[in-house]
Scaffold this motif. Structure first.
Motif: not given
Length: 111
Positions: A19-40
Motif C-alpha cells: 500500500s505504501g508503494l502504491i501511495a508513493a507512486g500515486a502522486p507521480e500519477a496524479a501529477a499527470a492528468p492522463d494518468h487519473c480519471a474516472d475508473r471506466e
C-alpha cells in the motif's frame, strides 16, 4: 511450514508495504492528468492503447481497490488504484508481465 500466527503478521506487513508503494507512486500519477480519471475511462484508455484488461483485483487495507491489468501476451501491465467516490489513477506500469501458476499459496522462503 510456519504457524498461521506468524504468517498473518507477515501478510499484513507485506500488504502495508505494498500500500505504501502504491501511495508513493500515486502522486507521480496524479501529477499527470492522463494518468487519473474516472475508473471506466482509465480502463478504456488502457484497453484501447495497450490492449490491457483486468486480471486481478483486491482491496488495500485503507479501502482502495487495486487492480492489475495486462495485455494478453504480457508485453505490458498496469496497476490502477481507485478510491471510493474519487478518481482512479495508474500507479505503476511496465513491460514483460508473467503470470504465475495458480496453486497453493506459500511464502517465498518456504519449500
Amino acid at each position: 511450514m510456519e504457524p498461521k500466527s506468524k504468517i498473518r503478521p507477515r501478510l499484513v506487513a507485506f500488504s502495508l508495504a505494498f500500500s505504501g508503494l502504491i501511495a508513493a507512486g500515486a502522486p507521480e500519477a496524479a501529477a499527470a492528468p492522463d494518468h487519473c480519471a474516472d475508473r471506466e475511462e482509465v480502463l478504456r484508455r488502457l484497453s484501447e492503447k495497450y490492449a490491457e484488461a483486468p486480471v486481478a483485483r483486491g482491496l488495500s487495507l485503507d479501502g482502495r481497490m487495486v487492480e492489475v491489468l495486462t495485455s494478453a501476451d504480457g508485453t505490458s501491465w498496469s496497476i490502477v488504484v481507485s478510491s471510493p467516490g474519487k478518481e482512479s489513477c495508474i500507479a505503476l506500469a511496465g513491460e514483460g508481465w508473467r503470470g504465475l501458476a495458480k496453486g497453493k499459496a506459500r511464502l517465498v522462503n518456504s519449500p
